[in-house]
Write a protein that holds these residues in place. Structure first.
Motif, mmCIF file in Angstrom:
data_model
loop_
_atom_site.group_PDB
_atom_site.id
_atom_site.type_symbol
_atom_site.label_atom_id
_atom_site.label_comp_id
_atom_site.label_asym_id
_atom_site.label_seq_id
_atom_site.Cartn_x
_atom_site.Cartn_y
_atom_site.Cartn_z
ATOM 1 N N PRO A 41 -9.838 -7.448 -39.966
ATOM 2 C CA PRO A 41 -8.741 -7.818 -40.880
ATOM 3 C C PRO A 41 -7.633 -8.557 -40.144
ATOM 4 N N VAL A 42 -7.020 -9.490 -40.826
ATOM 5 C CA VAL A 42 -5.932 -10.276 -40.243
ATOM 6 C C VAL A 42 -4.627 -9.489 -40.403
ATOM 7 N N PRO A 43 -3.944 -9.122 -39.337
ATOM 8 C CA PRO A 43 -2.669 -8.396 -39.472
ATOM 9 C C PRO A 43 -1.640 -9.260 -40.209
ATOM 10 N N LEU A 44 -0.972 -8.657 -41.169
ATOM 11 C CA LEU A 44 0.028 -9.371 -41.969
ATOM 12 C C LEU A 44 1.373 -8.679 -41.783
ATOM 13 N N ALA A 45 2.313 -9.415 -41.185
ATOM 14 C CA ALA A 45 3.588 -8.807 -40.802
ATOM 15 C C ALA A 45 4.602 -8.774 -41.932
ATOM 16 N N GLY A 46 4.529 -9.715 -42.847
ATOM 17 C CA GLY A 46 5.539 -9.779 -43.901
ATOM 18 C C GLY A 46 4.987 -10.427 -45.149
ATOM 19 N N PRO A 47 5.866 -10.938 -46.003
ATOM 20 C CA PRO A 47 5.406 -11.575 -47.241
ATOM 21 C C PRO A 47 4.418 -12.704 -46.933
ATOM 22 N N THR A 48 3.290 -12.677 -47.611
ATOM 23 C CA THR A 48 2.219 -13.642 -47.339
ATOM 24 C C THR A 48 1.538 -14.019 -48.645
ATOM 25 N N LEU A 49 1.170 -15.283 -48.748
ATOM 26 C CA LEU A 49 0.354 -15.760 -49.862
ATOM 27 C C LEU A 49 -1.052 -15.996 -49.329
ATOM 28 N N VAL A 50 -2.017 -15.388 -49.961
ATOM 29 C CA VAL A 50 -3.416 -15.481 -49.527
ATOM 30 C C VAL A 50 -4.226 -16.139 -50.641
ATOM 31 N N SER A 51 -4.888 -17.242 -50.317
ATOM 32 C CA SER A 51 -5.757 -17.947 -51.265
ATOM 33 C C SER A 51 -7.183 -17.866 -50.751
ATOM 34 N N LYS A 112 -0.697 -17.985 -45.754
ATOM 35 C CA LYS A 112 0.552 -18.725 -45.577
ATOM 36 C C LYS A 112 1.706 -17.739 -45.619
ATOM 37 N N GLU A 113 2.495 -17.723 -44.564
ATOM 38 C CA GLU A 113 3.637 -16.812 -44.509
ATOM 39 C C GLU A 113 4.733 -17.283 -45.462
ATOM 40 N N LEU A 114 5.381 -16.320 -46.122
ATOM 41 C CA LEU A 114 6.464 -16.612 -47.056
ATOM 42 C C LEU A 114 7.776 -16.074 -46.504
ATOM 43 N N ASN A 115 8.835 -16.705 -46.926
ATOM 44 C CA ASN A 115 10.151 -16.183 -46.594
ATOM 45 C C ASN A 115 10.497 -15.041 -47.531
ATOM 46 N N SER A 116 11.259 -14.094 -47.026
ATOM 47 C CA SER A 116 11.651 -12.955 -47.855
ATOM 48 C C SER A 116 12.467 -13.448 -49.051
ATOM 49 N N GLY A 117 12.032 -13.047 -50.242
ATOM 50 C CA GLY A 117 12.727 -13.444 -51.459
ATOM 51 C C GLY A 117 12.370 -14.828 -51.955
ATOM 52 N N GLU A 118 11.434 -15.508 -51.285
ATOM 53 C CA GLU A 118 11.050 -16.865 -51.696
ATOM 54 C C GLU A 118 10.344 -16.826 -53.058
ATOM 55 N N THR A 119 10.748 -17.728 -53.929
ATOM 56 C CA THR A 119 10.139 -17.826 -55.255
ATOM 57 C C THR A 119 8.992 -18.821 -55.206
ATOM 58 N N LEU A 120 7.851 -18.417 -55.721
ATOM 59 C CA LEU A 120 6.670 -19.269 -55.683
ATOM 60 C C LEU A 120 6.507 -20.023 -56.991
ATOM 61 N N HIS A 121 6.086 -21.267 -56.878
ATOM 62 C CA HIS A 121 5.723 -22.049 -58.055
ATOM 63 C C HIS A 121 4.406 -21.498 -58.608
ATOM 64 N N PRO A 122 4.202 -21.503 -59.914
ATOM 65 C CA PRO A 122 2.946 -20.959 -60.472
ATOM 66 C C PRO A 122 1.701 -21.623 -59.908
ATOM 67 N N GLU A 149 -0.766 -12.088 -53.560
ATOM 68 C CA GLU A 149 0.630 -12.260 -53.142
ATOM 69 C C GLU A 149 1.120 -10.934 -52.570
ATOM 70 N N LEU A 150 1.358 -10.944 -51.270
ATOM 71 C CA LEU A 150 1.822 -9.736 -50.587
ATOM 72 C C LEU A 150 3.341 -9.790 -50.479
ATOM 73 N N ARG A 151 3.982 -8.775 -51.024
ATOM 74 C CA ARG A 151 5.444 -8.668 -50.962
ATOM 75 C C ARG A 151 5.828 -7.250 -50.558
ATOM 76 N N ASP A 152 7.076 -7.110 -50.156
ATOM 77 C CA ASP A 152 7.627 -5.787 -49.876
ATOM 78 C C ASP A 152 8.271 -5.233 -51.144
ATOM 79 N N THR A 153 8.297 -3.941 -51.245
ATOM 80 C CA THR A 153 8.949 -3.322 -52.407
ATOM 81 C C THR A 153 10.449 -3.579 -52.404
ATOM 82 N N ALA A 154 11.000 -3.955 -51.226
ATOM 83 C CA ALA A 154 12.423 -4.297 -51.188
ATOM 84 C C ALA A 154 12.683 -5.608 -51.912
ATOM 85 N N GLU A 155 11.669 -6.489 -51.950
ATOM 86 C CA GLU A 155 11.820 -7.764 -52.663
ATOM 87 C C GLU A 155 11.535 -7.597 -54.152
#
Length: 449
Positions: A41-51, A112-122, A149-155
């Protein structure tokens, strides 16, 4: 202690250390070990979009896929993280891609790593930086397109997600996983080309998050691959219905057969049906076997999630039991019906073949009886001919005696007619004795052979 050290030194002197490179290694040793450790498995440190994209391909397209992967690095600066014959991990400045080659399909997973709180286009994907022409070069046809779409519960607050889901009326599958350290939400429907998963991290480590994402995309992949057998099962089911009717009609004809020709005609029809059944079995065995294997993998991956129910919503295991399991049971039933039909055709063919063989044996017995009668008649004719032969040989023998007697009449003044008459019984007896002796000799030779 001194004695031990001396003993160790002596042992070392007597037995030099083994060097593994001096041993002949099995050619598959390293390859098998690499395969065992492949696809971590690929370690995922934070918000990530996986396609995640899956292409069903031809088994001979492996080299074409590797060549196409190499083209990806022509337009991006790539760093190879992990590589093997059937697995590749590349990292660029814009994304990370993982390629896996399987028997029936190949998968491309972009991170693809995402910024915390980043809004994604549909329409946003993890491979937006890849030129569309590169995807056109992938051999095979698209089978699965999943986005996690991997997010934290804080977001994103899970309660807000639940609040938005309740009034929608859509069948949403949700649960808490990994000992309630994460939340997952999905409806398994294709939306804008992708089936979508929302994974909310509530305390998972980087590797736990990577494993959770990997299990989600594998569940979606194996679910779709398992369902490939359902259209085949429906098609075979319609054909099985007609074939079972045909077999029943042939069984009725078996009971109505009166002549060997009728039996052979039914046997020919059964042989044709048997060939059709075996062709169908050979054509579908791999697909039905693959469906069972894929379904087992789906349920195994779900079990590894360690789900906890969210009140009011179905969990993954329950959803699959209700939606996927009936399809798999249909495939299993059709496969069983097909195998059973093959066995029934074989049994009935054997039964009819036995019946035809019995008829042929009866005909052969009648033919042998006729041949036996003819042989007896021929023997009677032969005995008659042998009797006539005795008469003929006796006649010619007596004539020879008569000629000899006439020749010696002038010397001995004998009665030639009397001598000829007396020779006839003697000649007949000698001829009969010789014929009987020859017959016994031939019979003895035949019995000994």
């Amino acid at each position: 202690m001194l004695h031990c050290n001396i003993f160790s030194l002596l042992s070392a002197a007597m037995h030099p250390r083994l060097i593994l490179t001096e041993l002949q290694e099995h050619p598959l040793r390293q390859r098998l070990d690499n395969e065992f450790h492949a696809r971590p498995p690929v370690p995922l440190a934070g918000p990530t979009l996986v396609s995640h994209l899956v292409f069903k391909h031809d088994p001979t397209s492996a080299q074409e896929e590797r060549d196409n992967i190499a083209k990806l690095c022509q337009s991006h600066v790539c760093t190879s993280i992990d590589s093997s014959d059937s697995h590749l991990m590349l990292e660029t400045a814009a994304f990370r891609v993982r390629w896996e080659l399987h028997t029936e399909f190949s998968s491309y997973t972009f991170f693809k790593e995402l910024n915390s709180g980043e809004t994604l286009h549909p329409d946003a994907t993890a491979f937006d930086a890849v030129h569309p022409e590169w995807f056109a070069g992938i051999p095979g046809k698209l089978m699965v397109a999943a986005q996690v779409e991997l997010r934290d519960t804080a977001e994103i607050n899970p309660e807000s997600v639940l609040a938005n889901l309740m009034p929608s009326g859509r069948t949403v599958v949700a649960s808490r996983i990994s000992d309630e350290s994460a939340w997952i939400f999905t409806d398994f429907k294709i939306d804008n080309g992708f089936s979508r998963f929302l994974l909310l991290n509530d305390g998972m480590t980087q590797r736990q998050a990577g494993r959770a994402v990997q299990r989600l995309v594998e569940i979606e992949t194996y679910r779709m691959m398992a369902l490939l057998a359902l259209p085949v099962a429906k098609e075979v089911g319609r054909w099985l219905h007609e074939s079972e009717k045909q077999l029943a009609e042939l069984m009725d004809r078996i009971g109505q057969t009166r002549t060997p020709d009728d039996g052979r005609a039914v046997l020919s029809a059964l042989s044709t049906l048997a060939a059709q059944v075996e062709h169908s079995v050979a054509r579908t065995t791999f697909r039905f076997g693959g469906a069972a294997a894929y379904h087992g993998l789906v349920m195994q991956r779900i079990e590894e999630l360690r789900e906890t129910r969210i009140p009011g919503l179905p969990i993954f295991a329950e959803f699959m039991q209700r939606r996927l399991l009936p399809a798999m049971k249909t495939c299993e039933a059709i496969s069983h019906r097909q195998e059973e039909l093959s066995a029934r055709v074989a049994r009935n063919s054997q039964l009819l073949r036995t019946r035809v063989d019995i008829e042929l044996e009866h005909q052969n017995q009648q033919l042998l009886a006729q041949m036996n009668r003819r042989a007896k008649l021929q023997l009677r004719l032969q005995e008659t001919v042998e009797g006539l032969s005795v008469v003929v040989l006796s006649y010619y023998g007596s004539q020879l005696v008569n000629y000899i007697a006439k020749a010696s009449k002038s010397l001995h003044h004998t009665d030639t007619d009397l001598i000829t008459a007396l020779s006839i019984p003697l000649i007949a007896a000698l001829v009969a004795w010789g014929t009987r002796r020859m017959r016994k000799k031939l019979a003895a030779e035949e019995g000994g052979g």
